[in-house]
Design a protein around this motif. Structure first.
Motif, PDB file in Angstrom:
ATOM      1  N   UNK A 458       0.846  -1.191   0.000  1.00 33.81           N
ATOM      2  CA  UNK A 458       0.000   0.000   0.000  1.00 33.81           C
ATOM      3  C   UNK A 458       0.884   1.245   0.000  1.00 33.81           C
ATOM      4  N   UNK A 459       0.753   2.053  -1.033  1.00 34.12           N
ATOM      5  CA  UNK A 459       1.559   3.271  -1.110  1.00 34.12           C
ATOM      6  C   UNK A 459       0.795   4.430  -0.497  1.00 34.12           C
ATOM      7  N   UNK A 460       1.547   5.414  -0.036  1.00 31.80           N
ATOM      8  CA  UNK A 460       0.872   6.620   0.482  1.00 31.80           C
ATOM      9  C   UNK A 460       0.098   7.285  -0.645  1.00 31.80           C
ATOM     10  N   UNK A 461       0.719   7.256  -1.829  1.00 30.32           N
ATOM     11  CA  UNK A 461       0.071   7.918  -2.962  1.00 30.32           C
ATOM     12  C   UNK A 461       0.158   7.059  -4.211  1.00 30.32           C
ATOM     13  N   UNK A 462      -0.907   7.031  -4.977  1.00 24.01           N
ATOM     14  CA  UNK A 462      -0.876   6.348  -6.265  1.00 24.01           C
ATOM     15  C   UNK A 462      -0.341   7.312  -7.312  1.00 24.01           C
ATOM     16  N   UNK A 463       0.568   6.796  -8.171  1.00 24.28           N
ATOM     17  CA  UNK A 463       1.068   7.645  -9.253  1.00 24.28           C
ATOM     18  C   UNK A 463      -0.064   8.022 -10.210  1.00 24.28           C
ATOM     19  N   UNK A 464       0.044   9.192 -10.710  1.00 20.88           N
ATOM     20  CA  UNK A 464      -0.879   9.584 -11.779  1.00 20.88           C
ATOM     21  C   UNK A 464      -0.562   8.750 -12.997  1.00 20.88           C
TER      22      UNK A 464
END
Lengths: 471, 471
Positions: A458-464
């Motif tokens: 689980x990443x803090x943010x998903x890449x655009x």
């Protein structure tokens, strides 16, 4: 630094020698097989039994200390890097084969056993454990379970998941969970066994596994087919499968890989070929002969420029060297080698290889591709230099587009290496928002305080998502 | 009764004809293949698309109305009985084969397709979908996925789980989840595909499935072996497997079953036999001949009293009739037939059959046992009368002891039928307290308000374990 009371309690559980927080131990466990990732743990612990693992987790969960379980750390996704510090638990002392049950064709092992040693033992008893990740001489069964490792025999025989039928695992709070058993069928509740395989140490700590064994094939035959046209190679892969033949191994090397491998292993491969297929079939002798003959016909029909069928086991080994040395050969080109495993439906292999080459060209980076053609599981491999930040940035952009292309072609961001740290920002591209929500819920159900291998999957943010520019 | 606003909104989604709350529809969907279980729903709905299923779930979740998804309702665990009322969603309108992909050897289907129809279609294209539950002429692929159905070919080919590689499913809140794909390998996050298979409609509503197909075996051969000593039959099963042969089918009938079947199907089976094995091998002709010859030798060595090898497909069908008619033959003996599926490691089959017979004697009930010997998956079948409460009570006690015995022998309470209502009180015996806690957590992660098939898998109370009295 670890809370001193917690450290004292951990020492009391495993003994002075089996808990370390000296600099040397911390540095040695700060990285794994993944390039460019390092993070220091606060302690390293070596348990000897399930009971010790359970006692350790009770302490860690009381103090809310993160834990990373590892075997040999051969993974390529940063899966065993202690990204948020805490304790690294090394499973090498729990390395026994507890039983091989010849009546039920099962083996029960501890997670720290080296895969190749386990395979050798099983083969000495006339049995067969098919999963054969390239790392198998170093990696452990526990690590293979964590990542759901594949290997060269995956096309016909499946991956680690297909052979794990029972597990003992310790939950974050120290409770011991037992799933499955020596059972070919078990539908008592949700399939926790298959859920834990490939969960990358984020749900529970596997302390024992029951593995399914099968009868070994009686014989094996190996061949190479070389193509000037990569679509000819790809059509061969599809035609073999459409022809109702499932080879044991069906590997591909693209042109950049061929050139490097030929030079490295002195194989004298023709460097003008766009692709080489390495094909192996096993089984009963008559069936193997028949399949190899039919595969040869298919290769000729698809205009292979050269076909070699190994006449002996030694010659077969020589042909397989081309595939086996791919990573090593690529790794000596430049200081840093990044091996990925984007995967597509097998009918899309040629499209994917060409897309990879195009993306590499666009970003001015070197990417060679080889892998399990029959599975659609490709290993685009960038040779680069971690010290050159600007180049690494371009490599990252290229891989981002490669993952995007794989998904566009109906594929996935990882076929056998796992998500870990490296692919976490891309996971949502594959599984969607609903998939992420459900997976996070599962994580929390097993591990409410997120102590097990935090910072992975689980990443803090998903890449655009990038916009691909074709042509 | 359903909230009238909710009912109006459901009608608007599927159209007047596809939502029913008349008595006839409610009664027709109040039961399934399981004896002695009935509970009226408040409405029955027939969606035609994933979008409709999603819209329906948004309404039901807003009004907190329970939902039970069903195909043909052939399950034997009360899995599709609307135990807590609410809406029954019948998937029969979503019954299309969307694609058979010959290059990737996959099929994509809607859940309402009848299994046998799907198999026939696939076979007409020269491909093979192995899972063959006895219910396959009536049951749907969606139902097979919900229960992870097995069948006669499970020993060699595995069960439904082994062939589902991608799913589209609607969550309780109406969100659409997509897992896997036309991919032989995918380790992007937790394996939600395998988790949904066998989750008995409690986690999500499957609206589309991608299934793996394989090349069909070239030929098939069938034989019977009859034993006066059940341990001879059991040793044969173990010796075949230890001899590194995995037959396609390896079934057992015990003495009570033999007597009933012989009489019913006019097969002239010798009624003094303790057990009959029905063995089938498939594959390449030479391999099949060799395996059948070796199996025959093993049967003789283990003192089979009679061995018959079918010379033709017609004769093979006659031999298989003994197994196929077991349930029907038993069902006509008494008004109520209760078929269970306690499963043990295959080395424990003889112990288990004898334990079942002993338990039946102790409680004065009639239980015949047949099943998948190679899998250790037995079907102890009680012939009884639902109207006789006192006898039914004894039958229940007997099954309780049978489940206990299976677990004692390293087995499980269900190998292929599922937990449903019937085995929910025993689930904790198999999976333990930690297993129950984790499963409940997973349930809540998918379905926070417990709207999907409530009252299944998780029982209000776990039965106290009985103490077995042996000898």
């Amino acid at each position: 630094m670890l809370n001193p009371d917690a450290a004292a309690r951990l020492r009391a559980i495993v003994g002075e020698r089996n808990f370390r927080d000296d600099k040397e131990a911390l540095v040695a466990h700060s990285y794994d097989g993944t390039p460019m990732l390092q993070s220091l743990p606060d302690g390293v612990i070596y348990p000897a039994s399930t009971e010790e693992v359970s006692a350790i987790m009770k302490v860690l969960s009381e103090y809310r200390i993160p834990l990373v379980t590892r075997g040999s750390g051969t993974n390529l996704c940063g899966g065993t890097v202690p990204a948020l510090g805490g304790v690294v638990m090394v499973m090498h002392r729990m390395n026994r084969i507890l039983e091989v049950d010849l009546e039920n064709l099962t083996a029960t092992v501890q997670p720290g056993i080296i895969t190749a040693e386990f395979i050798a033992h099983v083969e000495s008893l006339g049995l067969f454990y098919p999963p054969d990740p390239s790392s198998m001489r170093i990696s452990t069964i526990g690590g293979n379970i964590a990542e759901c490792s594949g290997g060269l025999r995956g096309l016909k025989y499946g991956t680690t998941k297909d052979y794990v039928i029972g597990l003992e695992a310790v939950l974050a709070d120290g409770r011991i969970l037992r799933t499955g058993g020596k059972l070919m069928k078990d539908v008592a509740g949700y399939d926790l066994t298959k859920l834990l395989v490939g969960s990358e140490g984020t749900l529970a700590i596997v302390t024992e596994a029951t593995l399914k064994l099968i009868p070994p094939p009686k014989t094996k035959k190996t061949m190479l087919a070389m193509y000037k046209d990569i679509y000819g190679a790809a059509r061969t892969v599809s035609s073999i499968i459409e022809g109702r033949i499932i080879p044991a191994t069906l590997e591909i090397l693209d042109n950049p890989t061929i050139r490097v491998v030929s030079d490295f292993a002195k194989l004298g491969l023709p460097e003008d070929m766009a692709a080489i297929l390495i094909i192996e079939q096993d089984g009963d002798p008559e069936a193997v002969e028949r399949d190899i003959a039919r595969i040869t016909e298919i290769c000729m029909k698809e205009r292979a420029d050269r076909i070699e069928v190994a006449a002996s086991r030694e010659e077969a080994e020589r042909l397989l060297t081309a595939r086996r040395s791919a990573f090593t050969a690529l790794a000596r080109l430049r200081p840093t080698t990044i091996l990925e495993d984007a995967t597509v439906p097998r009918s899309k292999i040629a499209d994917m290889v060409l897309r990879i080459n195009e993306i590499a060209r666009k970003h001015g980076v070197t990417i060679a591709t080889f892998g399990h053609a029959g599975d659609g599981n490709l290993h685009p491999t960038a040779t680069t230099d971690a010290r050159d930040k600007e180049e690494i940035h371009r490599v990252e952009l290229a891989f981002e587009e490669i993952f995007e292309a794989a998904i566009e072609l109906g594929g996935t961001i990882t076929g056998e290496h796992g998500v870990g740290v490296v692919k976490a920002p891309y996971l949502e591209w594959k599984v969607g928002e609903a998939g992420m929500a459900v997976m996070k819920g599962i994580k929390t159900a097993f591990d409410p305080h997120h102590l097990l291998n935090p910072g992975k999957v689980f990443a803090k943010e998903t890449r655009k998502r990038v916009v691909l520019q074709h042509g």
